[in-house]
Structures are given as structure tokens and as C-alpha cells.
Design an enzyme around this catalytic site. Structure first.
Site, PDB file in Angstrom:
ATOM      1  N   ASP A 201       0.871  -1.163   0.000  1.00 12.55           N
ATOM      2  CA  ASP A 201       0.000   0.000   0.000  1.00 12.55           C
ATOM      3  C   ASP A 201       0.914   1.221   0.000  1.00 12.55           C
ATOM      4  OD1 ASP A 201      -2.080   1.768   0.065  1.00 12.55           O
ATOM      5  OD2 ASP A 201      -3.132   0.818   1.739  1.00 12.55           O
TER       6      ASP A 201
HETATM    7  C1  BGC Z   1      -4.995   3.348   0.157  1.00 12.82           C
HETATM    8  C2  BGC Z   1      -5.073   2.375  -0.981  1.00 12.82           C
HETATM    9  C3  BGC Z   1      -4.917   3.101  -2.293  1.00 12.82           C
HETATM   10  C4  BGC Z   1      -3.614   3.871  -2.281  1.00 12.82           C
HETATM   11  C5  BGC Z   1      -3.366   4.651  -3.560  1.00 12.82           C
HETATM   12  C6  BGC Z   1      -3.770   4.214   0.070  1.00 12.82           C
HETATM   13  O1  BGC Z   1      -3.822   5.235   1.022  1.00 12.82           O
HETATM   14  O2  BGC Z   1      -5.023   2.653   1.374  1.00 12.82           O
HETATM   15  O3  BGC Z   1      -6.292   1.685  -0.948  1.00 12.82           O
HETATM   16  O4  BGC Z   1      -4.994   2.224  -3.365  1.00 12.82           O
HETATM   17  O5  BGC Z   1      -3.633   4.794  -1.203  1.00 12.82           O
HETATM   18  O6  BGC Z   1      -4.237   5.703  -3.678  1.00 12.82           O
END
Ligand code: BGC
Length: 708
Positions: free
Chosen positions: A272
Site C-alpha cells: 500500500d
Molecule cells: C490506500 C489504498 C490506495 C492507495 C493509492 C492508500 O492510502 O489505502 O487503498 O490504493 O492509497 O491511492
């Protein structure tokens, strides 16, 4: 001045974007030949990946296992980007968020209802189309990795990302995840199952440690990922949190053990955004790719390989997983002409958005058949959510820029026509709202919550003055209906005071049209709750005070297997509305349950059954037949668990036969003494009904022992 600089930046980005898009294709034409044997489409993905790895330098390999920042490598739109390698013909990886449509500020896209609404249809074929539309719009935008779906099981309804999920049951989640992933990948992009593993809260999400016992992990939190792997998902996103003391993205047990070995996941794991915490520990633990940049997997990884802290074989393993998946999904071979500026919305996608909102809406209460509306001369629409500020989607990375939003007021006015007077009060002034309600034949209060990534809800109450508003309106007009636009359950201290209640979730851009169709009966509601609505704040599975959001950095999953309806059943606590529940404007009857006896020596240990469902009312409508299994008490399982379901659309008087297949896995439990799923001997009960607490039919089955 700022505007001028921004404008220049944009131009530069576009020009670079074009060069990048054209370059690989040109290089491909120029260089495809015997020296680039991996471009030969007739070879297997694995063979092509091996040939390519053989031609890669250490720098080429490292470049593939991390994203780049916009500063280092300007690109437009996408939230993650791995540049192309023109020398080797490796296309760029372009990653974009997409839980309810293309996110990251993209324009010209469709806002679908939240996944929790889609899941409330209990219709995997709807989820497959949901995935297809997201996949198609992403592919049209040039995206080749779609960051969705979010498949975690909801442990606490306060979780800020509940709306992004399919609810509280591992089986339902798995079915929905598999269908959506299939849909996404059929349109080109590689799907991404997230967030792996034990991501059940936003509070302290960058550090919290989810303390989960082995059995609970296997039975509750892992199964949706198992279903995702079985459906062929190409990538998985490891979560921010820790599982049993170790960050997910460097957790060898969670990544190498459970995901890659036990589930046999062949694709790649990306972190993530900002979820990587180390170089060697992550590389050895099973993280294939760092996102969104190169803090740990750039120069640091190159050095770690050169100095022997990470072996070349380990790096090759990560590179291979990425390349095999890219080859398998045709990324080296298929043209992808769209880019971030492409308009990808269509009237068909808008119509589908409305269909999901209609199919996912759950009718919770309909006293005296107040709905569908008939014979009314005037309607009072009340609440900001009904007019000035419709809550149509959740916040955070799943946010989509809607091309338009039809508010409930607009939708109801359009559907009501000139003959029915529609009035409005935003509800900020309670006395004013009461006056508007009193003057109308029926009052509809629209109430909502604001939910999103990064924060949990402080409690399950409707925020602001909304409970007061409902009570005030109900006191002024005995024909009051409440429509909820929330991402999860809310408490309803006014439940007895209103005649009708509808949970319409976050319904997307077609909000008003969909709710008008339900209210007027053009569409017969058929949604079923994918999570339990608690009766009071102190009657929730995680105890009082809740073992959530954690003490001293630890969130102890002490409720173990008893989350959601499992806890209500085990503790005999009555919820406000149970899991699987939802009313219709017609009525149904279930009968003639037949379960075929199973013989473990002769078959895989699967139970087959049939049951008849009849529409006994006067309107066409859909019903979901739900099957639960109750294991022998010695197995230590919750009282009942969902194991199969089937949705039918029936004309008045029509009868159809539902075929139910209950897998061996659904009859088994995870035995920690042997670390295996086990099918134990004993008396099992299959229960059939239309919600987790309305199961009028059952049949007992005796099973001889065995293991999975
Ligand atoms: C989120 C993810 C997301 C990523 C990119 C993160 O803060 O938890 O679900 O895909 O950001 O935007």
C-alpha cells in the site's frame, strides 16, 4: 503566475506522456526479432519471463520493483507508475484507484454505487458487470493495473472503509470478490485484491497491530483472498497494519506463507502507498514491489543485492512474478490506445450505475405497506442528503469525480410529475421541517453519514441533528419514511416512530433516479443486508468497551470467530436488522428442501440440495435463498455460517427450484492442532431461509470423518 506555471507543467506532461506511449510500440517494431525471444507470443508466460530476466541488468530488475514519483518522472493521473523499459520492450505499469469507478481525479468517468451497495444485491453476475465497467473505463484511461476490489471482511461497523467492502461474511465476500475480479480482468487491466491482511480499521492504521489467532485468521480473514486467488487475480496489495506484530508488507508468514504457499498465489504483491518499511526484510518476506516510490526498493535494494543481504534469486523471484502476470494479461502484446484524458463514460454505464443502486437498495421496514407510494397528492422531501448535499460516495482513494449527480429531490420531482406536489426542507431548521412535513401526504427524510478512508466513525449514530430531525418529522406526519445514505450500519432510536425505512447506501451518480424508482414501485426492492445492524451501541461483537480501535497499539481480535451475525447468534443478542435481511413489495414462500446425502468415500464431500421458491404476492420481484450450515458443537464453530445462496427473479405465482452446492470447505473447520482444514464426523444441519435469523427449513446430514 501560479496558473501559468501549472499550465506549462501540464503541457510538458502531455508531451512526455505522448512520447512514452509511442516509444515502446516503435521500439517493438524496430527490435522484435530473435534477440528478443520473449516477444514471441507463442511461448508461455513463464518462458517469456525467464528469457526476459536473462537479458535484464540489476538496474533493469530493480526499476521494475518500485514505482516512481511524479517529480522524478512526470506522468499524468495514475496514482502509481513504473516507467517502460524501451530497450527491453517492457511496457509501463500504470496503476489507478477504482473501487466504485476510476479514481484519482479522473474526468469523464462513471461513478457507480459503493461496493457495499453492489454486494447487497447478493448477485455475483451484477458484480461481474460492475467489475467489467470499472475494468473497461480503466483500460480506456490507459490504466493497466486497477487498484480494486477491497475485499477485507468488516470486523467493526465503525470502520471508515466499510462502504468499500462487501460486508461481514467471508463466504459472501469471496463470492463477490471473485465475480468482480473476473469482470475487471476480462476488460484488460490486472486487478488488485486489497488490503491484505487484517485491515479492519483506519484509526492508527499505519502502525496498529492486529492480534489474531491462527484459526480466526484462516476462517474469517483469509477466505476472501483465497477466492480472489482462485479467480485468477493478478496482484495483491499488502496493508498498512501489522498482523501479529509484523508489518503486512514484510511479514513472511502472511506473504510467503499464507498467500504464496498456502493459497498458491502466482501474481505479485505491491505495498500500500507508503506501506513498505524495510529493504531486506521486505524482499525476503515476500513483498514484490514497493509503491508508490523507491525509498526501500530503489538504490537501497540495488545495494542490498550487491552486498548479499538480498540474493539475486530473491530479486529474480519478485521480478518474475511481475513479468509473468504482465505476459499473462497481454500487457506486452495488446495495444492500449487510451490515456488519462480519454472520455470513457457511456450512457450504458450510467444506466448500469442506476441498476446497481436499485438492486442494492434494502427495504428495512414497510409498516402497513406504506411503500410503494400510491395515491399521494404531495410529498415532503427533507434533509440535506435529499437535496442540497446528497451523499453519493465514500471518501479517500476510492473517490470518483462524478460527471453529474441526480439528487433525490430531482429524481422524485421528475418521477412524481405535475400531479404530485413535491416540497423540500433541508432540515437545518427543525420547526420549518415539521411544517413542511405536516403539509404533505407523506414525508421522506433523507439521512446520511460521511465516511471515508483515514478515519473511523466515532460511533454508529447519525451525525448532527439527524436523529432529532427524523423524530420531529415523524411527530408531525404519521406517514414518515426514512431513506439512509450511509456506508454501513447506523443506530435508529426512531425505528418505531416511522412507517418505512430504506438503506440506499452510497448510491452513485444516479441517486435520485434510483430511489424514485424504488419509492414509486417501478423497481421492487430486493437487496439484502451484507452486514448486521446493531440494536444499541453496547450490543456489538467487539464487546463493551470495544476491543477496538486498540489499546497500546494492539487491536486484539478477542471475539475470534464471532464477528457480525456469528456473534449475535452465539450470544443470542437480537440485532436491529439481521445479516441477510431485506424486504420486498411482494412475498415469497420456500418449501420442498431436499438435501442429497453425501458420501466422503465416493466424492469430494460436497452437499447438493434443492429448494423451491414461490412468489406468493402480486408483484414481480427477486428473492435470495440463503443456506447456512450448523456444525456439530464439538467443532467449536459459530452456531450458523453462510455456505450458499441463490437469487431468483419471479413473476407473481411463479415457482422455481434453487440448486444449492455446499462445498466441503464450508463444512470444515481449521484444526490448529494439525494446522489443517478438517472435515469432522458428526451431525450437520443445513438451514435455509431468507435472512440469517429467518431460516424456516432445515435438514440434518450425518458425515463420516476426513480431512481437507
Ligand atoms: C490506500 C489504498 C490506495 C492507495 C493509492 C492508500 O492510502 O489505502 O487503498 O490504493 O492509497 O491511492
Amino acid at each position: 503566475m501560479r496558473a501559468v506555471i501549472y499550465y506549462r507543467k501540464r503541457i510538458t506532461t502531455v508531451v512526455i506522456g505522448l512520447v512514452m506511449a509511442v516509444a515502446p510500440a516503435m521500439v517493438a517494431r524496430a527490435q522484435t526479432g530473435s534477440h528478443q525471444a520473449w516477444m514471441n507470443k507463442s511461448l508461455s508466460a513463464g518462458r517469456r519471463a525467464d528469457l526476459l530476466i536473462g537479458a535484464m541488468t540489476l538496474k533493469d530488475k530493480v526499476a521494475l520493483v518500485h514505482g516512481v514519483s511524479r517529480k522524478a518522472h512526470p506522468f499524468k493521473g495514475y496514482v502509481g507508475y513504473v516507467p517502460a523499459n524501451p530497450r527491453l520492450n517492457i511496457p509501463a505499469l500504470k496503476l489507478a484507484d477504482g473501487r466504485a469507478g476510476v479514481g484519482n481525479g479522473a474526468k469523464g468517468v462513471t461513478l457507480l454505487p459503493a461496493p457495499i451497495a453492489a454486494a447487497s444485491s447478493w448477485d455475483p453476475s451484477l458484480l461481474e458487470t460492475y467489475g467489467r465497467i470499472i475494468g473497461k473505463e480503466q483500460w480506456g484511461k490507459g490504466t493497466n493495473v486497477e487498484l480494486g476490489p477491497t475485499i477485507d471482511v468488516v470486523r467493526v461497523p465503525e470502520w471508515g472503509r466499510t462502504f468499500e467492502t462487501y460486508g461481514e461474511d467471508p463466504y459472501l465476500n469471496g463470492q463477490m470478490a471473485a465475480a468482480e475480479i473476473k469482470g475487471i480482468q476480462s476488460e484488460g487491466p490486472i486487478a488488485n485484491a486489497n488490503m491484505y491482511l487484517t485491515m479492519q480499521q483506519e484509526t492508527d492504521r499505519f502502525h496498529i497491530d492486529s492480534v489474531v489467532d491462527e484459526r480466526t485468521l484462516q476462517e474469517i480473514y483469509l477466505p476472501p483472498f483465497r477466492a480472489a486467488v482462485s479467480s485468477g487475480v493478478g496482484s495483491v496489495m499488502c496493508a498498512y497494519i501489522k498482523t501479529d506484530g509484523v508489518y503486512s508488507c514484510e511479514n513472511p508468514h502472511v506473504l510467503n506463507g499464507l498467500l504464496k504457499t498456502q493459497l498458491g498465489f502466482p501474481g505479485w504483491v505491491m505495498s500500500d502507498w507508503g506501506g513498505t518499511h524495510s529493504t531486506a526484510a521486505s524482499a525476503r518476506g515476500g513483498l514484490d514491489q514497493e509503491m508508490p516510490d523507491s525509498r526501500y526498493y530503489g538504490q537501497a535494494l540495488e545495494t542490498a543485492v550487491q552486498q548479499g543481504q538480498v540474493s539475486m534469486a530473491t530479486l529474480d523471484g519478485h521480478v518474475r512474478r511481475i513479468l509473468v502476470t504482465m505476459f499473462e494479461h497481454g500487457l506486452f502484446d495488446k495495444p492500449q490506445p487510451g490515456n488519462w484524458d480519454s472520455q470513457v463514460l457511456t450512457p450504458e454505464h450510467a444506466a448500469f450505475s442506476r441498476r446497481v443502486a436499485e438492486q442494492g437498495t434494502v427495504l428495512l421496514k414497510n409498516e402497513g405497506n406504506i411503500l410503494p407510494l400510491s395515491g399521494v397528492s404531495s410529498i415532503a422531501v427533507i434533509g440535506m442528503d435529499g437535496g442540497t448535499k446528497p451523499e453519493v460516495e465514500g471518501g479517500g482513494s476510492s473517490q470518483v469525480v462524478a460527471p453529474y449527480v441526480i439528487s433525490p429531490l430531482e429524481g422524485i420531482r421528475k418521477r412524481a410529475g405535475a400531479a404530485i406536489k413535491v416540497t423540500y426542507s433541508d432540515g437545518s431548521d427543525l420547526a420549518g421541517a415539521a411544517g413542511v412535513a405536516k403539509a404533505a401526504s407523506v414525508a421522506i427524510v433523507f439521512a446520511s453519514t460521511v465516511e471515508g478512508e483515514g478515519h473511523d466513525r466515532p460511533n454508529l449514530e447519525l451525525p448532527g441533528n439527524q436523529d432529532e430531525l427524523v423524530k420531529t418529522v415523524a411527530a408531525a406526519n404519521p406517514k414518515t419514511i426514512v431513506v439512509l445514505n450511509t456506508g454501513g450500519p447506523v443506530l435508529m432510536p426512531w425505528v418505531e416512530q416511522v412507517r418505512g425505512i430504506i438503506e440506499a447506501w452510497y448510491p452513485g451518480q444516479e441517486d435520485g433516479n434510483a430511489i424514485a424508482a424504488i419509492l414509486f414501485g417501478d423497481v421492487n426492492p430486493a437487496g439484502k443486508l451484507p452486514l448486521t445492524f446493531p440494536l444499541t451501541a453496547d450490543k456489538i461483537p467487539t464487546g463493551t468497551p470495544p476491543q477496538w480501535p486498540g489499546v497500546n497499539g494492539k487491536s486484539n481480535y478477542s471475539e475470534k470467530l464471532n464477528i457480525g451475525y456469528r456473534w449475535y447468534d452465539a450470544t443470542r443478542n437480537k440485532p436491529l436488522f439481521p445479516f441477510g435481511y431485506g424486504l420486498s413489495y411482494t412475498t415469497f414462500r420456500l418449501n420442498h428442501l431436499v438435501i442429497t446425502p453425501i458420501s466422503l468415500s465416493n466424492g469430494p464431500g460436497t452437499i447438493h440440495g434443492t429448494v423451491e421458491v414461490t412468489n406468493t404476492g402480486s408483484r414481480a420481484g427477486a428473492e435470495v435463498v440463503e443456506a447456512y450450515v450448523s456444525q456439530p458443537s464439538a467443532n467449536g464453530e459459530p452456531p450458523r455460517q453462510l455456505c450458499a445462496f441463490a437469487r431468483f427473479f419471479l413473476k407473481p405465482g411463479e415457482t422455481r427450484q434453487a440448486r444449492l452446492t455446499i462445498s466441503r470447505r464450508s463444512l470444515s473447520f481449521y484444526d490448529t492442532s494439525v494446522h489443517r482444514w478438517t472435515l469432522a464426523a458428526g451431525a450437520y444441519r443445513v438451514l435455509i431461509g431468507t435472512s440469517s435469523s429467518s431460516l424456516p427449513l432445515h435438514q440434518d446430514v450425518t458425515i463420516k470423518g476426513g480431512t481437507n
